[in-house]
Design an enzyme around this catalytic site. Structure first.
Site, short mmCIF file in Angstrom:
data_model
loop_
_atom_site.label_atom_id
_atom_site.label_comp_id
_atom_site.label_asym_id
_atom_site.label_seq_id
_atom_site.Cartn_x
_atom_site.Cartn_y
_atom_site.Cartn_z
N GLY A 126 0.64 -1.20 -0.05
CA GLY A 126 0.10 0.13 0.17
C GLY A 126 0.84 1.35 0.07
O GLY A 126 2.23 1.02 -0.38
N ASN A 127 0.33 2.37 0.36
CA ASN A 127 1.18 3.61 0.52
C ASN A 127 0.35 4.44 1.45
O ASN A 127 -0.58 4.33 1.92
CB ASN A 127 1.18 4.19 -1.14
CG ASN A 127 0.03 4.86 -1.55
OD1 ASN A 127 -0.71 5.57 -0.91
ND2 ASN A 127 -0.36 4.18 -2.65
N ARG A 128 1.21 5.53 1.55
CA ARG A 128 0.58 6.36 2.89
C ARG A 128 -0.64 7.39 2.44
O ARG A 128 -0.86 8.28 3.44
CB ARG A 128 1.65 7.29 3.34
CG ARG A 128 2.68 6.28 4.01
CD ARG A 128 4.00 7.17 4.59
NE ARG A 128 3.70 8.16 5.31
CZ ARG A 128 4.48 9.17 5.70
NH1 ARG A 128 5.70 9.23 4.95
NH2 ARG A 128 4.24 10.15 6.21
#
Ligand code: CTP
Length: 400
Positions: free
Chosen positions: A217-219
């Protein structure tokens, strides 16, 4: 950092007689917290539901109830107090407004302190109605609301939900955050200028599963995309929001489509772009995904050495772009401007919004953002650090 746009703004806060009147206390507290000056005006019926003392304590001002200054609640001692008070105000907000007050305003009545102030007002007026479902949907009330809207009053429509009567339906006072957003929108000079526009917005990260427990995923928090969706809705657009996993909440009236992976997001974007004219791709779409999703949890004892990955498809370039207006976002850490210019060209965008992770309080997870807008015609606009809602308003104005 820019100051809160509500700082020092002068608001006449009208309260009318319905059960939702108690919610005015929270709204007044929120406006004061944001730095606004608030003077409360209540209709006599409103005092049956909440006391002037409560609202006076919260607003730090006397509360006006009676129209004539010699009354005990009058506070100016002048026959023209209503003119002085309307000239003082930057905005009149009536929340909640009964259908009775809406009808009176629609027909120009000035029979109590609040309707008199509205009749004399030069400032914008926001009305947030609340009523039981049948009263709210009554065609006479709907006609009055339409009439007020066509005359330039800003209506924050009632919402659907459980009502005080125990019935369920439309009529509940709009959520406080939506009313405050509308106040901010109007006080910063925007209006419903996106009527009949169909806008698709993507937001948040995408998650690419490795197994039932883990993912890539990412932030991204989704805050920028949700702010754009709110602003577009408040400006009158028909908004669809496709969101990856995010803890943000969208307004009830926004068509909301939750997705998880890049390929799910792509499928919905392609489908929705047959109906929408605008696409704003704020989503931080994962560029990579595991080649294979393990159906069971990968155990430590498996001694996993590598995860084979493949690229996801680019969403922005995967649908028919004819007659569409498409906006991309670029979040960069190096060579920001050059990368954004390249993406603008390669992805054939009308506009790209550049975020640099080097800027403080900007980008992922922050409430604020500092961006640069690059347009296809070569025009660039630098926006200083401000709330994502304010940035959203400016992006939409550039789009128009
Ligand atoms: N985007 C997209 N589909 C993808 C990846 C990105 O539509 N599979 C969109 C994003 O929503 C954004 C724009 O493309 O509006 C730029 O995204 P960004 O991640 O900055 O660029 P990439 O093309 O992924 O390139 P890189 O990650 O190498 O910077």
């Amino acid at each position: 950092m820019r100051k809160d746009p509500l700082t020092g703004k002068k608001i006449i806060f009208g309260v009318t007689g319905c059960i939702a009147a108690y919610k005015s206390a929270l709204l007044i507290r929120d406006l004061i917290k944001r730095g606004a000056e608030v003077k409360v005006v209540m209709t006599p019926a409103a005092t049956q539901f909440i006391t002037p003392l409560t609202l006076s304590s919260l607003s730090n001002n006397n509360v006006v109830v009676n129209i004539f200054p010699e009354s005990t609640a009058g506070n100016t001692g002048m026959a023209t107090w209503h003119i002085d008070m309307t000239r003082w105000a930057d905005l009149i907000l009536i929340a909640p407004s009964t259908i009775n007050t809406i009808a009176k305003i629609a027909y120009g009545f000035a029979d109590n302190a609040l309707t008199t102030l509205v009749s004399a007002s030069r400032s914008p007026v926001i009305i947030a109605p609340a009523a039981d479902v049948d009263m709210y949907e009554n065609p006479l009330n709907q006609n009055n609301i339409s009439k007020l809207e066509s005359l330039g009053f800003y209506i924050v429509s009632a919402e659907e939900g459980e009502l005080a009567s125990g019935l369920s339906g439309i009529g509940r006072l709009a959520e406080s955050n939506k009313i405050i957003d509308a106040v901010e929108l109007i006080l910063t000079g925007y209006k419903k200028d996106l009527f009949n526009e169909k806008i698709l917005i993507t937001a948040g990260p995408t998650y690419e599963d490795i197994d039932p427990v883990r993912f890539i995923g990412n932030r991204s928090s989704g805050k920028m995309g949700y702010a754009l969706a709110k602003s577009a809705y408040l400006r009158g657009a028909d908004v669809t929001l496709i969101s990856g996993p995010s803890s943000e909440t969208a307004y009830q009236e926004i068509n909301y489509v939750p997705v998880r992976t890049a390929s799910e997001m792509k499928k919905v974007v392609v489908r929705e772009m047959k109906k929408n004219q605008f696409l704003i791709m704020t989503a931080a779409v994962a560029d990579f995904k595991p080649v294979r999703v393990s159906p069971g949890k990968i155990k430590k004892s498996n001694r996993l050495k590598e995860i084979k990955i493949s690229e996801t498809q680019d969403i922005l370039t995967s649908f028919n772009r004819e007659n569409k207006i498409v906006v991309g976002f670029a979040l960069e850490t190096n060579n920001e401007l050059a990368n954004a210019k390249r993406k603008l060209k390669e992805k054939q965008l009308d506009m790209i919004v550049l975020n640099s992770l080097k800027d403080k309080r900007s980008g992922f997870e922050f409430e604020t953002n500092k961006v640069m807008i690059l347009k296809k015609n070569g025009k660039t606009i630098k926006l200083p650090l401000q709330s994502k809602f304010q940035i959203a308003n400016k992006i939409l104005s550039e789009l128009i």
